[in-house]
Design a protein around this motif. Structure first.
Motif, PDB file in Angstrom:
ATOM      1  N   THR A 209      28.595   7.947  15.105  1.00 21.63           N
ATOM      2  CA  THR A 209      28.973   9.352  15.414  1.00 21.63           C
ATOM      3  C   THR A 209      28.504   9.780  16.779  1.00 21.63           C
ATOM      4  N   ALA A 210      27.313   9.079  17.295  1.00 26.40           N
ATOM      5  CA  ALA A 210      26.810   9.796  18.534  1.00 26.40           C
ATOM      6  C   ALA A 210      27.557   9.792  19.859  1.00 26.40           C
ATOM      7  N   ALA A 211      28.283   8.753  19.960  1.00 23.09           N
ATOM      8  CA  ALA A 211      29.220   8.879  21.291  1.00 23.09           C
ATOM      9  C   ALA A 211      29.825  10.119  21.288  1.00 23.09           C
ATOM     10  N   VAL A 400      23.612  17.331  12.737  1.00 21.14           N
ATOM     11  CA  VAL A 400      24.515  18.036  13.226  1.00 21.14           C
ATOM     12  C   VAL A 400      25.329  16.889  14.140  1.00 21.14           C
ATOM     13  N   GLN A 401      24.958  16.020  14.783  1.00 23.62           N
ATOM     14  CA  GLN A 401      25.586  15.138  15.439  1.00 23.62           C
ATOM     15  C   GLN A 401      26.458  14.147  14.647  1.00 23.62           C
ATOM     16  N   ASP A 402      25.929  13.805  13.375  1.00 24.94           N
ATOM     17  CA  ASP A 402      26.623  13.101  12.557  1.00 24.94           C
ATOM     18  C   ASP A 402      28.008  13.822  12.053  1.00 24.94           C
ATOM     19  N   ILE A 403      27.702  15.080  11.640  1.00 31.39           N
ATOM     20  CA  ILE A 403      28.878  15.888  11.014  1.00 31.39           C
ATOM     21  C   ILE A 403      30.077  16.141  12.251  1.00 31.39           C
TER      22      ILE A 403
ATOM     23  N   GLY B 250      29.274   5.841   5.832  1.00 30.03           N
ATOM     24  CA  GLY B 250      29.872   6.712   5.018  1.00 30.03           C
ATOM     25  C   GLY B 250      31.197   7.165   5.343  1.00 30.03           C
ATOM     26  N   GLY B 251      31.576   6.591   6.599  1.00 30.28           N
ATOM     27  CA  GLY B 251      32.854   7.091   7.056  1.00 30.28           C
ATOM     28  C   GLY B 251      33.701   6.167   6.943  1.00 30.28           C
ATOM     29  N   PRO B 252      34.995   6.363   7.368  1.00 27.43           N
ATOM     30  CA  PRO B 252      35.179   7.163   8.361  1.00 27.43           C
ATOM     31  C   PRO B 252      35.847   8.566   7.330  1.00 27.43           C
ATOM     32  N   ASN B 253      35.632   9.660   7.909  1.00 30.69           N
ATOM     33  CA  ASN B 253      35.833  10.769   7.254  1.00 30.69           C
ATOM     34  C   ASN B 253      35.229  11.022   5.832  1.00 30.69           C
ATOM     35  N   ASN B 254      34.232  10.562   5.759  1.00 28.65           N
ATOM     36  CA  ASN B 254      33.241  10.687   4.255  1.00 28.65           C
ATOM     37  C   ASN B 254      34.186   9.655   3.288  1.00 28.65           C
TER      38      ASN B 254
END
Lengths: 436, 305, 300
Positions: A209-211, A400-403, B250-254
């Motif tokens: 998710t970071a990038a 926050v970054q993950d979300i 957990g992804g994508p989109n949970n």
């Protein structure tokens, strides 16, 4: 049964009686960057070391050799080590110094779990204006300095110049032509795809998710979007955020990027020249430079690294950095003095650390010819002034970054509409920050 | 042999003659009980207490009543993790039970080949979750992955196993089944070996067909093991954590986020210990209800037979 | 397939030497059975493929793997990744820690579970039902739900970074008690009765008469506990924060340079194989016993 009994008893005893006989001042350091003892365990000559682990290990060895009255105990933790640190702090047994990302400092600082180091810096004779502005901002909270910054790091465009030349996207001086607006980027990407048959971008779109979040931050900053008006509220349902998402969605929809790649896949895709530009961190500089020097490589003599280009109103970049921070606990004067010496030593040797590919936190390194003669460093120097983190008070930046990363990826890959994703991201972040 | 269907997990047991209620028995249980209370009961009660507070790890919190629970039930992501977790249990538990039984039936013999094959199917169980997920990530990744190589060779449309929301949890389930199949298989082998062979001999004399023998002899004899396997697997698979964390985050989109991941995230990443504790209690109740339901359903069936 | 297999395969369908079944029928069954066997062998190869793939990766240089994992299929192979693991001088210390913790945990789980299992199966005492139900409910408690409270309890007792601290939480798993209770119940009560007539006390009955009969169950539980302990990650991560007390899992993870694992696919694979190696070796050597034990110790 008895033997096992006594084995365990022995184990307990040895743990209880292992109280060290301290003659010297002991400093307990806890760090990530890995272990490389066999190779560098006794090496005191930092200039002979390579890589994050090697350089850090050698630096600490050298410090110990120079300060025979200080005994350093190093614990290496798995990256990023915050689960342990949090547990240690909850049980009030933190180490003396810990490596920390600047983006995490607020979490610990706001709960008084780490201490300001202003007075120690003074003691060590380090003036605050010796740090680059980006580095200093990274560790400053509420007017005080909470860590000794050792570097600044950021995401880069890792460019395959050979493919760029094939796509006629190369300047006279051999540097790649990078876009200066989203529209131009789209047309360049199309041109690239047309001429080379390969995707313009190599992106990580799976299991990471970071990038994406960092990309979003960078381009929000470039549009002067005040997305963190105050530290506990994000606003993402904005024109600026939509601009970015629709742009990268267009790239995705037109197959101008690689798809479904996870981190390692994207890294090897670039080595194999499967696309034009890899969006990834500066820590890959060394690896790709070495790769591009090999005649057998698909990127032989075809590698350049550049900071993210300016696509919007200004040239801001989202950056983060590593620092040494001081957990809150009682310390003797001797220990404080030893800590000050350690800070001074780390600051003095910042050039050595910058050989890792990270950008220096000390201004004087930037003008050091040893530094500027390292590959790609002149192109990257601007990072130390263009770079910005999130506003100092923003907490739980990893969460926050993950979300944000998750939601953006959903929008770009078409699982959700852009508006829905931005709405969800905003709500989730605000729910998180509003309930701390 | 009529399998005593209703005695599984039951407390009333054959009481040894003349044994009257005495405290000696408690003495035997005491060592375990002390550890159990210290390591599970107290932390659990402490967790219930925490779930009623707004609290992090570093200081006293503030009592907020049921607010953490209220927030959870209006949290889309949490509800999604509950659905995901149930879906995952549905994907894995029946598969583990059926495949485990099938393998056991096929391998319920003492021959070197069967022994080795049995060993191979048990071998994945010895690996840690880190190793298992590393292996399966390498299999599922696009381009270089084993699957993608196979799909390309077969000229099929490649599937984005880990980054397609419809596939992510299925991929995690496949890895989990590969990892966990050993134990159910072994438990079934054990149960099959307990069936007296004279039952089959009698059936053979009566001219019973294969499926008849299976239905009238094998199945009733291993009912308790089936229930045992289902309950163990329900309990284990409800606690999905490492595989999903390491394979898809957990992804994508949970789409592959589990309840335990939610708890970990809330507790360790956000320091929101109250919410993590509340979610833990809900998970605990869900597992309890699922396991109990299974138990009572099977008991009823057993009683009515 | 050897003749041995043919014999044993056909034996299954017809346990008793029923002469009435014709040779032809017999052959048909053998064929049917072996078809199944062939399918099973194919399946087990499928089962093994991921393993072999990882072993292959661990024998390749990281540089080469960066260009794609298909490099696995051709030369050159190298042991460098394994050599890199030994770069860390503490690897053997971690190995020893893992052994001490796993063996210690296994040993104590067996003791506690057998004692409790015997009592639940054979003795009457106050609150027995309710205690048993509570313990069973413990099965449903996820580790993440109690780990922080545990951590603070251990902090208060200053038991972190010790073997006891690493072993103790594992002893609370209810599964062992459950398994042993079931097993003790399956032992015919006549045995105890005979012993009671000989004036043996409860502990003597337990120790001399019943315990030896539970060996298969002990082996099952022992193996499962050892595996769980060896592979445990989360508790050692936050309890053993001093390097000397790391278990192998934690130690190896801490040597990784960065989350950016791209450079080290081969190294990562070698770590995976190396940390599983002791268990795999034990498994290969004792395969037969383990399988029989797990099979034999299953709940009746």
């Amino acid at each position: 049964m008895n033997r096992k009994h006594s084995l365990i008893a022995l184990a307990i005893m040895s743990c209880l009686t292992a109280a060290p006989a301290i003659a010297d001042t002991q400093l307990h350091l806890q760090r990530f960057f890995g272990a490389c003892e066999a190779k560098y365990g006794t090496n005191k000559d930092v200039s002979k070391a390579e890589g994050e682990c090697g350089i850090m290990t050698s630096l600490i060895n050298q410090f110990e050799a120079k300060n025979p009255d200080i005994e350093i105990k190093v614990t290496t933790v798995e990256w990023p080590g915050y689960d342990q640190l949090t547990a240690q702090m909850a049980s009030r047994t933190p180490p003396d110094l810990v490596t920390m990302h600047n983006s995490v400092i607020s979490d610990y600082q706001s709960r008084q779990l780490i201490l300001p180091i202003d007075s120690l810096l003074k003691k060590a004779d380090i003036a605050l204006d010796e740090f680059t502005s980006t580095a200093l901002n990274g560790v400053k909270r509420e007017g005080e300095v909470f860590g000794l910054p050792i570097d600044t790091w950021t995401m880069l465009y890792h460019v395959n110049t050979k493919l760029m030349a094939q796509a006629e996207l190369i300047n006279a001086d051999g540097s790649p032509t990078l876009p200066s607006s989203p529209e131009e980027m789209l047309s360049m990407a199309r041109q690239f795809k047309e001429k080379t048959g390969k995707p313009y971008l190599i992106q990580i779109l799976s299991n990471e998710t970071a990038a994406y979040t960092r990309l979003m931050y960078t381009y929000l900053l470039q549009q002067d979007s005040n997305f963190f008006a105050d530290a506990s509220h994000i606003s993402l349902q904005t024109k600026e955020a939509r601009n970015i998402l629709s742009h990268f969605k267009a790239i995705y929809d037109e197959d101008l990027t690689t798809k479904n790649m996870d981190y390692p896949a994207s890294v090897s895709a670039f080595s194999n020249a499967q696309g034009g530009i890899l969006l990834n961190g500066n820590w890959l500089l060394g690896t790709y430079t070495a790769e591009s020097n090999k005649a057998t490589s698909a990127i032989y003599n075809a590698y350049k690294a550049m900071p993210y280009p300016k696509l919007y109103d200004n040239d801001a970049l989202y950056v983060d950095g590593h620092s040494w921070v001081m957990p809150n606990k009682k310390r003797s004067d001797d220990k404080l003095a030893a800590t000050a010496k350690f800070f001074k030593f780390m600051a003095d040797n910042d050039f050595e650390w910058s050989r890792t590919g990270h950008l220096p936190s000390m201004k004087n390194v930037l003008s050091n010819p040893d530094f500027t003669s390292l590959p790609h460093r002149t192109e990257l120097m601007s990072v130390t002034t263009r770079g910005q983190g999130l506003p100092g008070g923003v907490k739980r930046q990893f969460a926050v970054q993950d979300i944000i990363g998750e939601e953006i990826a959903s929008a770009i890959t078409g699982v959700k509409t852009i508006d829905a994703a931005l709405k969800d991201a905003e709500e989730r972040v605000n729910d998180l920050l509003g309930n701390l | 042999m009529e399998a005593p269907l209703s005695t599984f997990g039951e407390i009333t047991v054959t009481i040894v003659k003349s044994s009257r209620t005495s405290w000696t028995g408690l003495l035997f249980v005491l060592p375990f009980l002390i550890v159990f209370i210290a390591m599970i009961v107290i932390p659990l009660i402490w967790g219930i207490y925490l779930s009623l507070h707004k609290v992090d790890l570093f200081g006293p919190g503030r009592f907020i009543g049921l607010e953490n629970y209220v927030r959870l039930f209006s949290n889309k992501i949490f509800l999604q993790t509950v659905i995901n977790t149930f879906y995952f249990v549905l994907l894995t538990v029946p598969a583990l039970t059926l495949i485990g039984m099938g393998l056991a039936l096929a391998l319920n013999k003492e021959s070197p080949v069967q022994n080795i094959v049995r060993g191979i199917f048990f071998s994945s169980t010895v690996l840690s979750v880190t190793v298992v997920t590393l292996i399966w990530r390498i299999i599922f990744i696009p381009n270089d992955g084993l699957m993608s190589n196979i799909f390309t060779a077969m000229d099929w449309q490649p599937i984005a196993f880990l980054s397609d929301p419809n596939w992510s949890l299925i991929s995690v389930a496949i890895a989990t089944i590969w990892w966990c199949i050993g134990l159910p298989m072994m438990l079934f082998v054990a149960a099959l070996q307990q069936i007296p062979s004279d039952l089959y001999e009698a059936a053979a004399i009566d001219g019973a067909r294969k499926w008849q023998r299976f239905y009238y002899i094998t199945l009733p004899s291993i009912t308790r093991t089936i229930i045992l396997v289902i309950i163990i697997e329900i309990v284990m698979q409800f606690q999905l954590f490492g595989q999903a964390l390491l394979m898809t985050q957990g992804g994508p989109n949970n789409s592959s986020r589990s309840i335990v991941m939610f708890i970990y995230d809330a507790g360790f990443r956000r320091w929101d210990v109250g919410t993590a504790a509340a979610a833990s209690q809900i998970l605990f109740l869900l597992i309890l209800v699922a396991a109990m339901a299974q138990f009572f359903v099977s008991r009823k069936k057993g009683a009515s037979q | 397939m050897s003749h041995l297999n043919q014999a044993s395969a056909s034996e299954v369908c017809v346990r008793s030497p029923e002469k009435s079944i014709s040779w032809l029928q017999n052959f048909g069954m053998w064929l049917a059975n072996n078809k199944l066997l062939l399918v099973l062998i194919a399946c087990s190869l499928l089962m093994l493929a991921p393993f072999l793939w990882t072993v292959g990766l661990s024998l390749k240089s990281n540089q080469e793997l960066m260009l794609g994992a298909s490099a696995v299929f051709h030369f050159p192979y190298t042991l460098n990744n394994y050599a890199d693991i030994f770069q860390n001088s503490q690897v053997f210390r971690w190995l020893a820690n893992s052994l001490i913790v796993s063996i210690g945990m296994t040993f104590w789980v067996l003791i506690l579970s057998s004692l409790a299992g015997y009592a639940f199966a054979r003795l009457e005492f106050p609150f027995k039902k309710i205690i048993f139900v509570i313990i069973l409910m413990g099965l449903a408690v996820p580790e993440q739900a109690v780990i922080m409270a545990r951590h603070q309890i251990f902090s208060a007792l200053e038991m972190h970074n010790s073997y006891v601290g690493l072993i103790l939480p594992g002893l609370s798993a209810p599964f062992g008690v459950f398994l042993m209770t079931q097993f003790f119940k399956a032992i015919p009560p006549e045995l105890d009765e005979a012993a009671t007539l000989d004036n043996a006390n409860k502990f003597q009955i337990f120790w001399y008469v019943l315990l030896p009969l539970t060996l298969p169950a002990q082996a099952t539980l022992g193996i499962l506990t050892f595996l769980t302990s060896w592979n445990d990650y989360f508790w050692p991560l936050i309890s053993a924060t001093e390097q000397e007390m790391y278990t192998l899992t934690i130690g190896i993870a801490s040597s990784q340079q960065n989350f950016a694992q791209s450079e080290g696919l081969g190294f990562l694979a070698s770590q995976a194989i190396f940390s599983a190696l002791p268990i795999i070796l034990v498994y290969i050597f004792f395969q037969k016993h383990i399988v029989t034990a797990v099979a034999g110790g299953g709940v009746k």
